[in-house]
Structure formats: C-alpha cells, structure tokens
Design a protein around this motif. Structure first.
Motif, PDB file in Angstrom:
ATOM      1  N   ILE A  80      -7.081  11.697  -6.820  1.00 54.31           N
ATOM      2  CA  ILE A  80      -7.335  11.333  -8.217  1.00 54.31           C
ATOM      3  C   ILE A  80      -8.849  11.255  -8.376  1.00 54.31           C
ATOM      4  CG2 ILE A  80      -6.936   9.587 -10.010  1.00 54.31           C
ATOM      5  CD1 ILE A  80      -4.613   8.582  -8.031  1.00 54.31           C
ATOM      6  N   SER A  81      -9.388  11.954  -9.343  1.00 47.54           N
ATOM      7  CA  SER A  81     -10.840  11.964  -9.532  1.00 47.54           C
ATOM      8  C   SER A  81     -11.327  10.558  -9.865  1.00 47.54           C
ATOM      9  CB  SER A  81     -11.221  12.940 -10.644  1.00 47.54           C
ATOM     10  OG  SER A  81     -10.708  12.488 -11.882  1.00 47.54           O
ATOM     11  N   PRO A  82     -12.567  10.226  -9.472  1.00 51.76           N
ATOM     12  CA  PRO A  82     -13.099   8.880  -9.715  1.00 51.76           C
ATOM     13  C   PRO A  82     -13.031   8.456 -11.187  1.00 51.76           C
ATOM     14  CG  PRO A  82     -14.535  10.056  -8.212  1.00 51.76           C
ATOM     15  CD  PRO A  82     -13.501  11.043  -8.702  1.00 51.76           C
ATOM     16  N   GLU A  83     -13.260   9.374 -12.103  1.00 43.21           N
ATOM     17  CA  GLU A  83     -13.243   9.013 -13.527  1.00 43.21           C
ATOM     18  C   GLU A  83     -11.838   8.706 -14.053  1.00 43.21           C
ATOM     19  OE1 GLU A  83     -13.254  13.573 -13.394  1.00 43.21           O
ATOM     20  OE2 GLU A  83     -14.392  11.981 -12.393  1.00 43.21           O
ATOM     21  N   ASN A  84     -10.802   9.119 -13.320  1.00 45.39           N
ATOM     22  CA  ASN A  84      -9.422   8.864 -13.752  1.00 45.39           C
ATOM     23  C   ASN A  84      -8.746   7.721 -12.998  1.00 45.39           C
ATOM     24  OD1 ASN A  84      -9.368  10.867 -15.732  1.00 45.39           O
ATOM     25  ND2 ASN A  84      -8.807  12.438 -14.244  1.00 45.39           N
ATOM     26  N   GLN A  85      -9.401   7.152 -11.996  1.00 42.70           N
ATOM     27  CA  GLN A  85      -8.750   6.160 -11.143  1.00 42.70           C
ATOM     28  C   GLN A  85      -8.353   4.886 -11.882  1.00 42.70           C
ATOM     29  OE1 GLN A  85     -10.820   5.634  -7.417  1.00 42.70           O
ATOM     30  NE2 GLN A  85     -10.671   7.806  -6.947  1.00 42.70           N
ATOM     31  N   GLY A 137      -0.813 -10.639 -10.350  1.00 43.61           N
ATOM     32  CA  GLY A 137      -1.428  -9.685  -9.435  1.00 43.61           C
ATOM     33  C   GLY A 137      -2.144  -8.565 -10.157  1.00 43.61           C
ATOM     34  N   SER A 138      -2.354  -7.483  -9.434  1.00 42.84           N
ATOM     35  CA  SER A 138      -3.037  -6.320  -9.996  1.00 42.84           C
ATOM     36  C   SER A 138      -2.639  -5.073  -9.212  1.00 42.84           C
ATOM     37  CB  SER A 138      -4.557  -6.514  -9.941  1.00 42.84           C
ATOM     38  OG  SER A 138      -4.984  -6.649  -8.599  1.00 42.84           O
ATOM     39  N   VAL A 139      -3.039  -3.930  -9.734  1.00 46.64           N
ATOM     40  CA  VAL A 139      -2.813  -2.660  -9.054  1.00 46.64           C
ATOM     41  C   VAL A 139      -4.077  -1.827  -9.214  1.00 46.64           C
ATOM     42  CG1 VAL A 139      -1.723  -1.551 -11.064  1.00 46.64           C
ATOM     43  CG2 VAL A 139      -1.227  -0.691  -8.780  1.00 46.64           C
ATOM     44  N   LYS A 140      -4.440  -1.106  -8.152  1.00 50.84           N
ATOM     45  CA  LYS A 140      -5.631  -0.255  -8.244  1.00 50.84           C
ATOM     46  C   LYS A 140      -5.586   0.835  -7.187  1.00 50.84           C
ATOM     47  CE  LYS A 140      -8.806  -2.935  -5.357  1.00 50.84           C
ATOM     48  NZ  LYS A 140     -10.115  -3.580  -5.303  1.00 50.84           N
ATOM     49  N   VAL A 141      -6.393   1.857  -7.434  1.00 51.00           N
ATOM     50  CA  VAL A 141      -6.571   2.923  -6.453  1.00 51.00           C
ATOM     51  C   VAL A 141      -7.589   2.412  -5.440  1.00 51.00           C
ATOM     52  CG1 VAL A 141      -7.304   5.303  -6.072  1.00 51.00           C
ATOM     53  CG2 VAL A 141      -6.091   4.705  -8.182  1.00 51.00           C
ATOM     54  N   LEU A 142      -7.168   2.275  -4.188  1.00 54.82           N
ATOM     55  CA  LEU A 142      -8.091   1.813  -3.144  1.00 54.82           C
ATOM     56  C   LEU A 142      -8.964   2.942  -2.638  1.00 54.82           C
ATOM     57  CD1 LEU A 142      -6.235  -0.588  -0.678  1.00 54.82           C
ATOM     58  CD2 LEU A 142      -7.800  -1.147  -2.518  1.00 54.82           C
ATOM     59  N   GLU A 143      -8.342   4.104  -2.522  1.00 57.51           N
ATOM     60  CA  GLU A 143      -9.013   5.244  -1.918  1.00 57.51           C
ATOM     61  C   GLU A 143      -8.378   6.513  -2.456  1.00 57.51           C
ATOM     62  OE1 GLU A 143      -8.742   6.375   2.580  1.00 57.51           O
ATOM     63  OE2 GLU A 143      -9.308   4.251   2.436  1.00 57.51           O
ATOM     64  N   LEU A 154       0.835  -1.193   0.000  1.00 53.20           N
ATOM     65  CA  LEU A 154       0.000   0.000   0.000  1.00 53.20           C
ATOM     66  C   LEU A 154       0.876   1.251   0.000  1.00 53.20           C
ATOM     67  CD1 LEU A 154      -2.520  -1.196   2.716  1.00 53.20           C
ATOM     68  CD2 LEU A 154      -2.870  -1.194   0.253  1.00 53.20           C
ATOM     69  N   VAL A 155       0.630   2.132  -0.955  1.00 58.47           N
ATOM     70  CA  VAL A 155       1.363   3.395  -1.051  1.00 58.47           C
ATOM     71  C   VAL A 155       0.353   4.509  -0.802  1.00 58.47           C
ATOM     72  CG1 VAL A 155       2.784   4.889  -2.490  1.00 58.47           C
ATOM     73  CG2 VAL A 155       2.996   2.397  -2.691  1.00 58.47           C
ATOM     74  N   LYS A 156       0.510   5.165   0.337  1.00 57.39           N
ATOM     75  CA  LYS A 156      -0.418   6.213   0.759  1.00 57.39           C
ATOM     76  C   LYS A 156       0.294   7.563   0.675  1.00 57.39           C
ATOM     77  CE  LYS A 156      -3.226   7.639   4.684  1.00 57.39           C
ATOM     78  NZ  LYS A 156      -3.670   7.336   6.041  1.00 57.39           N
ATOM     79  N   ASP A 157      -0.367   8.548   0.060  1.00 56.83           N
ATOM     80  CA  ASP A 157       0.228   9.885  -0.031  1.00 56.83           C
ATOM     81  C   ASP A 157      -0.733  10.939   0.490  1.00 56.83           C
ATOM     82  OD1 ASP A 157      -1.443  11.068  -2.178  1.00 56.83           O
ATOM     83  OD2 ASP A 157      -0.453   9.639  -3.493  1.00 56.83           O
ATOM     84  N   THR A 158      -0.224  12.156   0.630  1.00 57.71           N
ATOM     85  CA  THR A 158      -1.033  13.292   1.068  1.00 57.71           C
ATOM     86  C   THR A 158      -1.232  14.277  -0.077  1.00 57.71           C
ATOM     87  OG1 THR A 158       0.958  14.391   1.880  1.00 57.71           O
ATOM     88  CG2 THR A 158      -0.300  13.093   3.485  1.00 57.71           C
ATOM     89  N   GLY A 159      -1.300  13.741  -1.292  1.00 60.94           N
ATOM     90  CA  GLY A 159      -1.460  14.571  -2.481  1.00 60.94           C
ATOM     91  C   GLY A 159      -2.890  15.062  -2.655  1.00 60.94           C
ATOM     92  N   SER A 210      -4.239   9.810  -1.545  1.00 60.64           N
ATOM     93  CA  SER A 210      -4.631   8.568  -2.212  1.00 60.64           C
ATOM     94  C   SER A 210      -3.916   7.375  -1.595  1.00 60.64           C
ATOM     95  CB  SER A 210      -4.269   8.622  -3.699  1.00 60.64           C
ATOM     96  OG  SER A 210      -4.901   9.699  -4.341  1.00 60.64           O
ATOM     97  N   ILE A 211      -4.531   6.206  -1.769  1.00 57.98           N
ATOM     98  CA  ILE A 211      -3.891   4.942  -1.413  1.00 57.98           C
ATOM     99  C   ILE A 211      -3.972   4.046  -2.643  1.00 57.98           C
ATOM    100  CG2 ILE A 211      -3.866   2.910   0.071  1.00 57.98           C
ATOM    101  CD1 ILE A 211      -5.354   4.566   2.188  1.00 57.98           C
ATOM    102  N   ILE A 212      -2.808   3.637  -3.127  1.00 57.75           N
ATOM    103  CA  ILE A 212      -2.740   2.728  -4.266  1.00 57.75           C
ATOM    104  C   ILE A 212      -2.190   1.402  -3.761  1.00 57.75           C
ATOM    105  CG2 ILE A 212      -1.685   2.278  -6.517  1.00 57.75           C
ATOM    106  CD1 ILE A 212      -1.797   5.238  -7.080  1.00 57.75           C
ATOM    107  N   ALA A 213      -2.840   0.311  -4.193  1.00 52.73           N
ATOM    108  CA  ALA A 213      -2.446  -1.028  -3.740  1.00 52.73           C
ATOM    109  C   ALA A 213      -1.894  -1.834  -4.902  1.00 52.73           C
ATOM    110  CB  ALA A 213      -3.648  -1.749  -3.142  1.00 52.73           C
TER     111      ALA A 213
END
Length: 192
Positions: free
Chosen positions: A125-130, A167-173, A117-122, A179-182
């Motif tokens: 990312i808008s829902p349509e771009n996730q 595996g896979s990668v996705k925006v969790l939140e 999990l990579v969490k940032d304070t940026g 954002s949190i990317i997994a």
C-alpha cells in the motif's frame, strides 16, 4: 436477456452487501461489548470460515503462535464485532495478495495492549494511501475492488470496531513484498 439478468443480479448482490455493511456500521454503538473473547480461538474461527476463499484464490493462511506468551489472549468486547474486524482484515489480505501468496496472523501482547497482526505477501500500500484505506468508500484500485465485490467499507468497519473497543487499526509496514496491518485492543483486565 441472460447477460442483462446476470448484470442485474450482480448489482443487486453488491447493493445488498453495501446496505448490510452500512447497517452494521450504524448499529455498532448498540452492540454489547461485555464478552470475554479469546483471540486465538477467534482467529481460528475466521480461518475456518475463510479457508475455502483462500484455497480458491491459491493463498495459504497461517496462524503464527510463536509470539504468544501463553495460549490464551483475552479481551473484553463483542465477539461478533471483533470477529467481523479480523475477518475483514484477513479477507482483504487474501483478496489483494499475489498468486500463490500467503497470509499470516499473529497475536502479540505488550504493555496492556494486544496486537492482532495480519501480514500478507501482496503488492503493498503506497504511503499516501496507508491512512486513507480506513476511510469509508476509499478504494486504492477502484476497478479491481469492484470486480471483487468490494464497496470500500470493509476496512472502515474495522476502524470503527477498533475505536468502539478502545483500540485502533493501522498499517505497520508496507512495501512491494507485502503489508502488515495491526488491530490494537486493550487487554482484558480479568485474565483467566
């Protein structure tokens, strides 16, 4: 002449980086994926390599080991490719962060799957771009990405590497606070 030379030098560096990334993407299938990779050690190496970049940007980077059941989470794959995937995720989290922001990486294991999990304070990312951010050449902010040297291939490479490892990668939140990317991978069948 100096201004023209500087512009040519920047364009040449950008094209060189683009060609290098495209070559990496075409060679993914031929890279052996038989290494036993300890993810905590891999993250530590990524942090060592990106610490100067984070420091220059005024971003703090941390590894959160509180969620790890033990100190070693292993996967089977290519160390080089997995390093590149985590590096790209952390580098993006640094690049697209707020001033004095932070990036926190954690490794969690659940149901024979591991999540990095990579969490940032940026800015988020808008829902349509996730989902689009993992498409080749897609950039949310084209002018900002170009100014930072991006070609829109870093996250596409992460997606390809994840798929090559089952595996896979996705925006969790994602929201205006970050954002949190997994990056999700199957756990190694032979744990030490």
């Amino acid at each position: 002449y100096r201004q023209l030379f500087t512009m040519i030098k920047e364009q040449t560096a950008r094209l060189s980086q683009l060609v290098g990334t495209l070559l990496d993407m075409t060679n993914l299938k031929s890279v052996p994926r038989t290494d036993q990779v300890t993810l905590e050690e891999l993250v530590d190496e990524v942090f060592c390599d990106l610490d100067p970049v984070a420091e220059k940007a005024g971003i703090s980077i941390h590894f959160d080991d509180s969620s790890s059941q033990d100190s070693h989470t292993d996967v089977t794959g290519s160390y080089v490719l997995l390093y590149r995937a985590v590096y790209n995720l952390v580098e993006n989290a640094i690049k697209y962060n707020r001033p004095n922001g932070s990036v926190t990486v954690s490794v969690k294991e659940k149901n024979s799957q591991v999540m990095i999990l990579v969490k940032d304070t940026g800015i988020g990312i808008s829902p349509e771009n996730q989902k689009k951010i993992f498409d080749p050449f897609f950039r949310v902010h084209k002018s900002r990405s170009r100014a930072m040297g991006g070609a829109g291939l870093g996250l596409a490479l992460v997606d390809s590497i994840a798929k090559e490892h089952g595996g896979s990668v996705k925006v969790l939140e994602s929201n205006e606070k970050g954002s949190i990317i997994a990056l999700m991978l199957p756990v190694s069948s032979s744990k030490n």
